[in-house]
Scaffold this active site. Structure first.
Site, PDB file in Angstrom:
ATOM      1  N   CYS A   1       0.777  -1.227   0.199  1.00 19.58           N
ATOM      2  CA  CYS A   1       0.426   0.019   0.162  1.00 19.58           C
ATOM      3  C   CYS A   1       0.251   1.148   0.006  1.00 19.58           C
ATOM      4  O   CYS A   1       0.461   1.554   0.052  1.00 19.58           O
ATOM      5  CB  CYS A   1      -1.232   0.363   1.461  1.00 19.58           C
ATOM      6  SG  CYS A   1      -2.518  -1.299   0.776  1.00 19.58           S
TER       7      CYS A   1
ATOM      8  N   HIS B   1      -3.001   6.911   2.657  1.00 15.96           N
ATOM      9  CA  HIS B   1      -2.820   5.766   2.095  1.00 15.96           C
ATOM     10  C   HIS B   1      -4.022   5.470   3.195  1.00 15.96           C
ATOM     11  O   HIS B   1      -4.634   5.572   5.287  1.00 15.96           O
ATOM     12  CB  HIS B   1      -2.162   4.643   3.063  1.00 15.96           C
ATOM     13  CG  HIS B   1      -2.890   3.075   2.801  1.00 15.96           C
ATOM     14  ND1 HIS B   1      -3.807   2.696   1.613  1.00 15.96           N
ATOM     15  CD2 HIS B   1      -2.646   1.986   3.353  1.00 15.96           C
ATOM     16  CE1 HIS B   1      -3.229   1.439   1.986  1.00 15.96           C
ATOM     17  NE2 HIS B   1      -3.488   1.292   2.841  1.00 15.96           N
TER      18      HIS B   1
ATOM     19  N   ASN C   1     -10.239  -0.337   1.661  1.00 13.72           N
ATOM     20  CA  ASN C   1      -8.511  -0.015   1.390  1.00 13.72           C
ATOM     21  C   ASN C   1      -7.995  -0.428   0.198  1.00 13.72           C
ATOM     22  O   ASN C   1      -8.358  -1.811   0.161  1.00 13.72           O
ATOM     23  CB  ASN C   1      -7.823  -1.108   2.658  1.00 13.72           C
ATOM     24  CG  ASN C   1      -6.446  -0.690   2.274  1.00 13.72           C
ATOM     25  OD1 ASN C   1      -6.267  -0.569   0.986  1.00 13.72           O
ATOM     26  ND2 ASN C   1      -5.897  -1.085   3.602  1.00 13.72           N
TER      27      ASN C   1
HETATM   28  N1  ACO Z   1     -17.239  -6.910  12.990  1.00 17.09           N
HETATM   29  C1  ACO Z   1     -17.378  -7.390  14.067  1.00 17.09           C
HETATM   30  N2  ACO Z   1     -16.604  -7.538  14.844  1.00 17.09           N
HETATM   31  C2  ACO Z   1     -15.352  -7.784  14.582  1.00 17.09           C
HETATM   32  C3  ACO Z   1     -14.556  -7.606  12.385  1.00 17.09           C
HETATM   33  C4  ACO Z   1     -16.212  -7.417  12.175  1.00 17.09           C
HETATM   34  N3  ACO Z   1     -15.682  -6.965  10.512  1.00 17.09           N
HETATM   35  N4  ACO Z   1     -13.345  -7.845  13.092  1.00 17.09           N
HETATM   36  C5  ACO Z   1     -12.708  -8.362  14.259  1.00 17.09           C
HETATM   37  N5  ACO Z   1     -14.327  -8.386  14.810  1.00 17.09           N
HETATM   38  C6  ACO Z   1     -13.520  -8.574  16.431  1.00 17.09           C
HETATM   39  C7  ACO Z   1     -12.598  -9.095  16.448  1.00 17.09           C
HETATM   40  O1  ACO Z   1     -12.200 -10.784  16.101  1.00 17.09           O
HETATM   41  C8  ACO Z   1     -12.295  -8.776  18.306  1.00 17.09           C
HETATM   42  O2  ACO Z   1     -13.094  -9.695  18.950  1.00 17.09           O
HETATM   43  P1  ACO Z   1     -12.454 -10.263  20.288  1.00 17.09           P
HETATM   44  O3  ACO Z   1     -12.013  -9.565  21.166  1.00 17.09           O
HETATM   45  O4  ACO Z   1     -13.150 -11.516  20.512  1.00 17.09           O
HETATM   46  O5  ACO Z   1     -11.268 -11.456  20.193  1.00 17.09           O
HETATM   47  C9  ACO Z   1     -12.634  -7.224  18.481  1.00 17.09           C
HETATM   48  O6  ACO Z   1     -13.494  -7.047  16.763  1.00 17.09           O
HETATM   49  C10 ACO Z   1     -11.789  -6.327  18.311  1.00 17.09           C
HETATM   50  O7  ACO Z   1     -10.598  -7.054  17.078  1.00 17.09           O
HETATM   51  P2  ACO Z   1      -9.669  -5.568  17.308  1.00 17.09           P
HETATM   52  O8  ACO Z   1      -8.473  -6.785  16.227  1.00 17.09           O
HETATM   53  O9  ACO Z   1      -8.926  -5.516  18.936  1.00 17.09           O
HETATM   54  O10 ACO Z   1     -10.404  -4.510  17.199  1.00 17.09           O
HETATM   55  P3  ACO Z   1     -10.204  -3.034  16.580  1.00 17.09           P
HETATM   56  O11 ACO Z   1     -10.138  -1.987  17.062  1.00 17.09           O
HETATM   57  O12 ACO Z   1      -8.019  -2.817  16.390  1.00 17.09           O
HETATM   58  O13 ACO Z   1      -9.816  -3.009  14.437  1.00 17.09           O
HETATM   59  C11 ACO Z   1      -9.030  -3.511  12.613  1.00 17.09           C
HETATM   60  C12 ACO Z   1      -9.424  -3.713  13.909  1.00 17.09           C
HETATM   61  C13 ACO Z   1     -10.554  -2.176  12.083  1.00 17.09           C
HETATM   62  C14 ACO Z   1      -8.301  -4.233  11.562  1.00 17.09           C
HETATM   63  C15 ACO Z   1      -8.029  -2.766  12.781  1.00 17.09           C
HETATM   64  O14 ACO Z   1      -6.805  -3.098  13.743  1.00 17.09           O
HETATM   65  C16 ACO Z   1      -7.149  -2.145  12.011  1.00 17.09           C
HETATM   66  O15 ACO Z   1      -7.524  -0.994  10.591  1.00 17.09           O
HETATM   67  N6  ACO Z   1      -5.731  -2.284  11.521  1.00 17.09           N
HETATM   68  C17 ACO Z   1      -5.173  -1.998  10.561  1.00 17.09           C
HETATM   69  C18 ACO Z   1      -5.422  -3.115   9.263  1.00 17.09           C
HETATM   70  C19 ACO Z   1      -4.470  -2.440   8.152  1.00 17.09           C
HETATM   71  O16 ACO Z   1      -4.575  -0.729   8.148  1.00 17.09           O
HETATM   72  N7  ACO Z   1      -4.481  -2.673   7.222  1.00 17.09           N
HETATM   73  C20 ACO Z   1      -4.064  -2.474   5.820  1.00 17.09           C
HETATM   74  C21 ACO Z   1      -2.559  -1.893   5.448  1.00 17.09           C
HETATM   75  S1  ACO Z   1      -2.242  -1.854   4.620  1.00 17.09           S
HETATM   76  C22 ACO Z   1      -1.726  -3.005   3.126  1.00 17.09           C
HETATM   77  O17 ACO Z   1      -0.322  -3.856   2.705  1.00 17.09           O
HETATM   78  C23 ACO Z   1      -2.676  -3.736   2.667  1.00 17.09           C
END
Ligand code: ACO
Length: 314
Positions: A112, A235, A265
């Site tokens: 990305c 990004h 994304n």
């Molecule tokens: N709907 C409902 N619940 C969900 C979902 C969903 N879609 N996805 C995950 N959860 C749950 C998890 O299982 C977890 O449950 P648990 O507490 O029972 O284990 C809970 O929600 C909280 O999960 P977290 O991972 O702590 O949530 P967070 O607030 O960190 O948000 C997210 C998750 C959105 C993925 C965030 O961490 C994020 O955006 N991270 C960066 C991702 C990113 O930018 N990736 C791309 C990089 S660029 C590239 O090269 C492609």
């Protein structure tokens, strides 16, 4: 301010698949909710469909048209993508042929952060004598995402954007920073034939740190500060990552290009899609400074400070 040869952006284009997937669509088949997705990511809907080359061709043609040029005016093409249509040849081979570009072409894969990498590489080719380079970012992340995995399916989508860079005696590119930390590979990866695997929380933390540190280095090279920036083009992964990075840099969200609420994304597509949208909305004027910043799997990061030097384009 002293001048030096380099490049400036003279045209922009973008492309999104027609098929819209809303948060409500995911609600119907996964254990998730519109509330969770919107609050945690800022994404309301995203587009899925088409191939990386099809989207790249549409965005590239759009950028050439918006510059008032034809494909024969372009002498090199760079395609940033992490989802090539085939392993061999590079997707840029097909894209440059279909657009009708006579010069060289290559793919760049820095996930990305790839589009900002590609802008900096294009600028250096222009310093070495190329006249005009088409820089496209195109990805179809939906193809490497398990649509039944709620932790990634709601984030990753498809799209493309492009810009034409032209030689100038007064370079727009004032500062840049490109980096990678390969020891972070296990937190975000996709094996051949597999799906995206991600430790979301860890990626989040590192992304904020990488964006802020990289932006500071690019600003320092440009000899400017955050308060000199009129438009940030980050990004488009997660609105909370962008808000956290902006807060640490001291840049207001009102100066920030955001399209992730409707695109999700789109990896390499995200920075040029956001730039195109911001330019169409009149968020930047000639002479103002733009900060580009990206991060991605690798982990990679990339920032660039550019003086906007185009009349109304879009
Ligand atoms: N709907 C409902 N619940 C969900 C979902 C969903 N879609 N996805 C995950 N959860 C749950 C998890 O299982 C977890 O449950 P648990 O507490 O029972 O284990 C809970 O929600 C909280 O999960 P977290 O991972 O702590 O949530 P967070 O607030 O960190 O948000 C997210 C998750 C959105 C993925 C965030 O961490 C994020 O955006 N991270 C960066 C991702 C990113 O930018 N990736 C791309 C990089 S660029 C590239 O090269 C492609």
């Amino acid at each position: 301010m002293s001048t030096r040869p380099g490049s400036r952006i003279v045209g922009i284009g973008s492309a999104l698949p027609e098929h819209v997937v809303t948060n409500a669509d995911f609600e119907k088949r996964l254990e998730t909710s519109d509330k969770w997705i919107t609050e945690r990511t800022g994404i309301r809907e995203r587009r899925m469909g088409g191939s990386t080359s099809e989207l790249a061709i549409e965005a590239g043609m759009g950028a050439i048209k918006s510059a008032g040029l034809s494909p024969s005016d372009i002498d090199f093409m760079i395609l940033s993508t992490t989802t090539p249509d085939q392993t061999v040849p590079a997707t840029s081979a097909v894209v440059s042929d279909r657009i009708g570009i006579a010069g060289g072409a290559m793919d760049i894969n820095a996930a990305c952060a790839g589009y900002v990498y590609a802008l900096v590489v294009a600028n250096s080719l222009i310093v070495m004598g190329q006249r005009r380079i088409l820089v496209i970012g195109s990805d179809t992340l939906s193809k490497i995402t398990d649509q039944n995995d709620r932790s990634t399916a709601v984030l990753f989508a498809d799209g493309a954007g492009a810009a034409v860079l032209e030689a100038t005696d007064n370079s727009s590119l004032l500062g840049w920073d490109l980096g990678i930390d390969g020891s972070a590979q296990p937190i975000l990866y996709c094996d051949h034939g597999g799906y995206m695997q991600m430790e979301g929380r860890e990626v989040f933390k590192r992304a904020v740190r990488a964006m802020v540190d990289s932006a500071k280095r690019a600003l320092e090279m440009a000899n400017v500060g955050p308060s000199d920036i009129s438009l940030v083009v980050p990004h488009q992964a997660n609105i909370r990552i962008i808000e956290a990075a902006n807060e640490r840099l001291g840049i207001d969200m009102s100066k920030t290009a955001i399209v992730l609420d409707t695109t999700g994304n789109t990896s390499s597509g995200s920075v040029p899609l956001a730039l195109h949208d911001a330019v169409k909305k009149g968020m930047v004027d000639r002479g103002q400074l733009v900060l580009f910043s990206g991060f991605g799997a690798g982990m990679t990061w990339a920032s660039a400070v550019m003086r906007w030097d185009a009349d109304a384009i879009g």
